[in-house]
Design a protein around this motif. Structure first.
Motif, PDB file in Angstrom:
ATOM      1  N   LEU A 327      14.743  58.987  74.449  1.00 25.78           N
ATOM      2  CA  LEU A 327      13.631  59.783  73.940  1.00 25.78           C
ATOM      3  C   LEU A 327      13.181  60.817  74.960  1.00 25.78           C
ATOM      4  N   MET A 328      13.117  60.428  76.228  1.00 20.41           N
ATOM      5  CA  MET A 328      12.707  61.376  77.264  1.00 20.41           C
ATOM      6  C   MET A 328      13.747  62.473  77.458  1.00 20.41           C
ATOM      7  N   MET A 329      15.026  62.136  77.389  1.00 23.71           N
ATOM      8  CA  MET A 329      16.053  63.152  77.536  1.00 23.71           C
ATOM      9  C   MET A 329      16.067  64.098  76.339  1.00 23.71           C
ATOM     10  N   ASP A 330      15.815  63.568  75.149  1.00 21.01           N
ATOM     11  CA  ASP A 330      15.709  64.440  73.976  1.00 21.01           C
ATOM     12  C   ASP A 330      14.518  65.386  74.101  1.00 21.01           C
ATOM     13  N   THR A 331      13.430  64.884  74.678  1.00 19.45           N
ATOM     14  CA  THR A 331      12.262  65.743  74.885  1.00 19.45           C
ATOM     15  C   THR A 331      12.571  66.857  75.877  1.00 19.45           C
ATOM     16  N   LEU A 332      13.244  66.511  76.969  1.00 18.67           N
ATOM     17  CA  LEU A 332      13.596  67.518  77.964  1.00 18.67           C
ATOM     18  C   LEU A 332      14.635  68.499  77.438  1.00 18.67           C
ATOM     19  N   ALA A 333      15.414  68.087  76.442  1.00 22.76           N
ATOM     20  CA  ALA A 333      16.429  68.993  75.895  1.00 22.76           C
ATOM     21  C   ALA A 333      15.809  70.184  75.182  1.00 22.76           C
ATOM     22  N   VAL A 334      14.619  70.012  74.627  1.00 23.37           N
ATOM     23  CA  VAL A 334      14.007  71.085  73.833  1.00 23.37           C
ATOM     24  C   VAL A 334      12.679  71.554  74.422  1.00 23.37           C
ATOM     25  N   ILE A 335      12.303  71.052  75.592  1.00 21.58           N
ATOM     26  CA  ILE A 335      11.005  71.423  76.155  1.00 21.58           C
ATOM     27  C   ILE A 335      11.008  72.904  76.528  1.00 21.58           C
ATOM     28  N   ASP A 336       9.875  73.540  76.367  1.00 22.66           N
ATOM     29  CA  ASP A 336       9.764  74.970  76.642  1.00 22.66           C
ATOM     30  C   ASP A 336       8.438  75.231  77.356  1.00 22.66           C
ATOM     31  N   HIS A 337       8.219  76.482  77.699  1.00 25.39           N
ATOM     32  CA  HIS A 337       6.980  76.847  78.377  1.00 25.39           C
ATOM     33  C   HIS A 337       5.780  76.569  77.481  1.00 25.39           C
TER      34      HIS A 337
END
Length: 460
Positions: A327-337
């Motif tokens: 879940l954390m890696m999926d979040t970091l995959a699409v995180i933006d400014h």
């Protein structure tokens, strides 16, 4: 009655639309045969030639029969897609497997496959398959690769069928889509002794009993296989059943990774930008800490925490830990400014409890935000901060990086509050900074111990 009539009308329109679509798929050869057949039939009728009429009917019927068979066949071909794996780090390859099954009793003609993929993943794959026998299958595969993290849709798969005579070509699009998740690149980090580790897994491994004393024992019922030396006889006599002491419960060390996503704190874009370095660094620390047995969570400047459920929001152990890591890696995959301008919401979240080890990735900090970040140290056993050096990562702007002495002042503010703070210039390697942070922490601890000893001697 009215609804039934409407249903028949809709079915008739769909059938007529399917027939029109099938006839529109006639190739130049098919249209030529159809025109030649009609012309021959007209001439045979005018001239009274029966043989010519039979030839004309043959020429006209052949493309129509091919169209009808192909129209029926295209709905008798099943397609599927499989990703291996469905989540890959940036700059790594994934393989996409396509499978076509002929579920009809007739063989197919020539099949042409085309899968739709974003241009970031590479060129659009196309395949040509020979006839597929009745009940047969064909499998093909292609590779995709992206240097940019994100979630990329794959599909729909398009299938173009051609009859053996080349009279007709029909296209079918499958509705199924798949998603390829490209996560940030993870850098293996060297094992170092981190502040706060002694309160959890690691060399310290402090363990606490779930009971305060012999009189405060909270026993449980005896289970098959329990060691008889753990039987608590006082509770056994009280409850009239065999009771045993609870096992010692390990205290899992905690680690919170704070990622600053404020748009005004970072400059530049692309896979080599400062923000991408910070995202990849956060991912590397999360994976490293999970491998060492820590309970971890990801926090952003806007006050969001991942995972959001569980004990105090931290990832647990075993399968729960693996799911939280995904879940954390999926979040970091699409995180933006983010549109935020300060770190106040992150501070409000962090001051609510004991964070264990706090690892933060900051962009440019002004004096006010450096003070807010300094206060985050109070609720953690240890704190490590990486500050992006905006002067080396990109050109300065009026709202961007300040002078070098200002940045050194921010680092000094964090260090005086107890942080192990490091500046991150362009091209810096996270594993080198990780070792340097360990050396700085050890040096600080040695200096503190020497000062304490000197103070004790002078006092005596």
């Amino acid at each position: 009655m009215a609804s039934g009539g409407t249903g028949h009308a809709d079915a008739d329109r769909k059938q007529q639309g399917g027939i029109r679509a099938a006839l529109a798929g006639l190739t130049t050869r098919g249209r030529s045969f159809l025109a030649a057949g009609v012309a021959a039939a007209v001439c045979a009728y005018v001239l009274g030639q029966a043989d010519l009429l039979r030839v004309g009917l043959l020429l006209a019927v052949l493309p129509l029969v091919c169209t009808a068979v192909l129209h029926r066949t295209r709905y008798r071909v099943a397609g599927s897609r499989r990703l291996a794996p469905a989540r890959v780090p940036a700059s790594s390859e994934a393989r996409v497997h396509l499978r076509m099954d002929n579920v009809s009793r007739l063989p197919t003609g020539l099949l042409m496959l085309q899968d739709r993929v974003p241009y970031v993943l590479g060129p659009r794959p196309r395949f040509v398959l020979d006839r597929v026998e009745a009940g047969g299958r064909r499998e093909v595969s292609y590779r995709v690769r992206s240097d940019l993290r994100g979630r990329y849709p794959l599909g729909p798969l398009q299938l173009r069928l051609t009859d053996p005579f080349g009279m007709c070509e029909l296209t079918r699009s499958f509705s199924a889509h798949d998603t390829l998740t490209v996560t940030p690149r993870v850098t293996p980090l060297p094992p170092v002794r981190l502040t706060g580790e002694a309160k959890g897994y690691g060399d310290g491994r402090q363990r606490s009993l779930a009971l305060a004393g012999d009189d405060d024992v909270i026993p449980r019922g005896y289970r098959h296989g329990d060691d008889l030396r753990r039987v608590h006889w006082r509770s056994t006599a009280r409850y009239g059943a065999l009771m045993v002491r609870r096992e010692e419960q390990p205290q899992r060390a905690r680690c919170t990774v704070l990622l600053d996503t404020r748009g005004l704190a970072f400059h530049g874009a692309g896979p080599d930008s400062a923000f991408e370095w910070a995202v990849a660094g956060a991912a590397s620390v999360l994976v490293h800490m999970l491998e060492r047995g820590f309970s971890v969570r990801l926090v952003t400047d806007d006050g969001r925490a991942v995972p959001g459920e569980g004990a105090d929001g931290f990832a647990g152990a075993g399968q729960e830990s693996a799911e939280a890591a995904g879940l954390m890696m999926d979040t970091l995959a699409v995180i933006d400014h983010s549109d935020g301008t300060d770190l106040s919401r992150a501070y409000d979240l962090l001051r609510g409890g004991n964070e264990g080890l706090l690892v933060a990735f900051f962009g440019d900090l002004d004096e006010e935000q450096a003070a807010v970040a300094a206060k985050m140290r109070r609720r953690s056993n240890g704190a490590l901060a990486f500050l992006v050096d905006g002067d080396t990562w990109g050109p300065g702007t009026p709202d961007g990086p300040g002078p070098a002495d200002g940045r050194q002042e921010r680092l000094r503010t964090l260090r005086e509050a107890g942080w192990t703070a490091l500046s991150v210039p362009r091209g810096a390697l996270l594993e080198d900074l990780w070792r340097q942070a360990d050396r700085d922490r050890a040096q600080l601890a040695a200096t503190g111990a020497t000062g304490a000893t000197a103070g004790g001697e002078s006092g005596s």
